[in-house]
Scaffold this motif. Sequence first.
Motif, PDB file in Angstrom:
ATOM      1  N   LYS A  79      16.164  21.802 -31.249  1.00 12.05           N
ATOM      2  CA  LYS A  79      15.581  22.776 -32.181  1.00 12.05           C
ATOM      3  C   LYS A  79      16.612  23.789 -32.664  1.00 12.05           C
ATOM      4  O   LYS A  79      16.364  24.518 -33.617  1.00 12.05           O
ATOM      5  CB  LYS A  79      14.451  23.548 -31.493  1.00 12.05           C
ATOM      6  N   GLY A  80      17.747  23.864 -31.979  1.00 12.33           N
ATOM      7  CA  GLY A  80      18.764  24.846 -32.342  1.00 12.33           C
ATOM      8  C   GLY A  80      18.474  26.229 -31.817  1.00 12.33           C
ATOM      9  O   GLY A  80      18.961  27.227 -32.363  1.00 12.33           O
ATOM     10  N   THR A  81      17.707  26.321 -30.738  1.00 10.81           N
ATOM     11  CA  THR A  81      17.320  27.628 -30.206  1.00 10.81           C
ATOM     12  C   THR A  81      17.843  27.903 -28.804  1.00 10.81           C
ATOM     13  O   THR A  81      17.438  28.878 -28.174  1.00 10.81           O
ATOM     14  CB  THR A  81      15.777  27.767 -30.188  1.00 10.81           C
ATOM     15  N   CYS A 120      27.627  34.063 -42.761  1.00 13.20           N
ATOM     16  CA  CYS A 120      27.047  32.756 -43.037  1.00 13.20           C
ATOM     17  C   CYS A 120      26.674  32.153 -41.678  1.00 13.20           C
ATOM     18  O   CYS A 120      26.981  32.729 -40.633  1.00 13.20           O
ATOM     19  CB  CYS A 120      28.022  31.857 -43.796  1.00 13.20           C
ATOM     20  N   ALA A 121      26.008  31.015 -41.708  1.00 18.99           N
ATOM     21  CA  ALA A 121      25.590  30.408 -40.439  1.00 18.99           C
ATOM     22  C   ALA A 121      25.587  28.887 -40.539  1.00 18.99           C
ATOM     23  O   ALA A 121      25.276  28.323 -41.592  1.00 18.99           O
ATOM     24  CB  ALA A 121      24.204  30.902 -40.037  1.00 18.99           C
ATOM     25  N   PHE A 122      25.944  28.269 -39.426  1.00 20.27           N
ATOM     26  CA  PHE A 122      25.958  26.820 -39.276  1.00 20.27           C
ATOM     27  C   PHE A 122      25.328  26.467 -37.941  1.00 20.27           C
ATOM     28  O   PHE A 122      25.190  27.306 -37.066  1.00 20.27           O
ATOM     29  CB  PHE A 122      27.407  26.297 -39.245  1.00 20.27           C
ATOM     30  N   ASN A 128      23.853  24.424 -31.558  1.00 23.46           N
ATOM     31  CA  ASN A 128      24.085  25.853 -31.338  1.00 23.46           C
ATOM     32  C   ASN A 128      24.220  26.575 -32.669  1.00 23.46           C
ATOM     33  O   ASN A 128      24.859  26.072 -33.591  1.00 23.46           O
ATOM     34  CB  ASN A 128      25.385  26.071 -30.538  1.00 23.46           C
ATOM     35  N   MET A 129      23.623  27.753 -32.755  1.00 24.16           N
ATOM     36  CA  MET A 129      23.759  28.579 -33.954  1.00 24.16           C
ATOM     37  C   MET A 129      25.130  29.237 -33.931  1.00 24.16           C
ATOM     38  O   MET A 129      25.488  29.905 -32.958  1.00 24.16           O
ATOM     39  CB  MET A 129      22.673  29.654 -33.995  1.00 24.16           C
TER      40      MET A 129
END
Length: 136
Positions: A79-81, A120-122, A128-129
């Motif tokens: 989930k990327g959390t 910015c974000a990837f 991982n954020m």
Amino acid sequence: MSVIIHHTFLPADDPDKSLAFYRDALGFEVRNDVGYGGMRWITIGPPDQPQTSIVLYPPGADPAITDAERRTIAELMAKGTYASIVLGASDLEDTFERLRAGGAEVVQEPLDQPYGVRDCAFRDPAGNMVRINQLT
């Protein structure tokens, strides 16, 4: 007295894809790459900051973690959390374009935030954020 961030840890479920992101796209150097029991721990960091490192580690390596906990960790990573890191770049636009050209999953294009930073974000290959702030 001086206190620094010496090591921080991010889970990495595919070491080779993580190397492509952190080493090849971001330009971090590999400081150590240790294998044990079919798993790898890779220490990386900015070439001009040898005292600060990120250790990419196998998320379920701790023998105290139960199978149920491993499944939960895998679900949170998907989930990327599960984990995140905030980096700083002297040229945010160039860094953004380099990561996007390398195939990184874009979460947010460079944007002036209402709280005073441009970032910015990837998501890295493990989910991982990775937020990147423009350094002033």
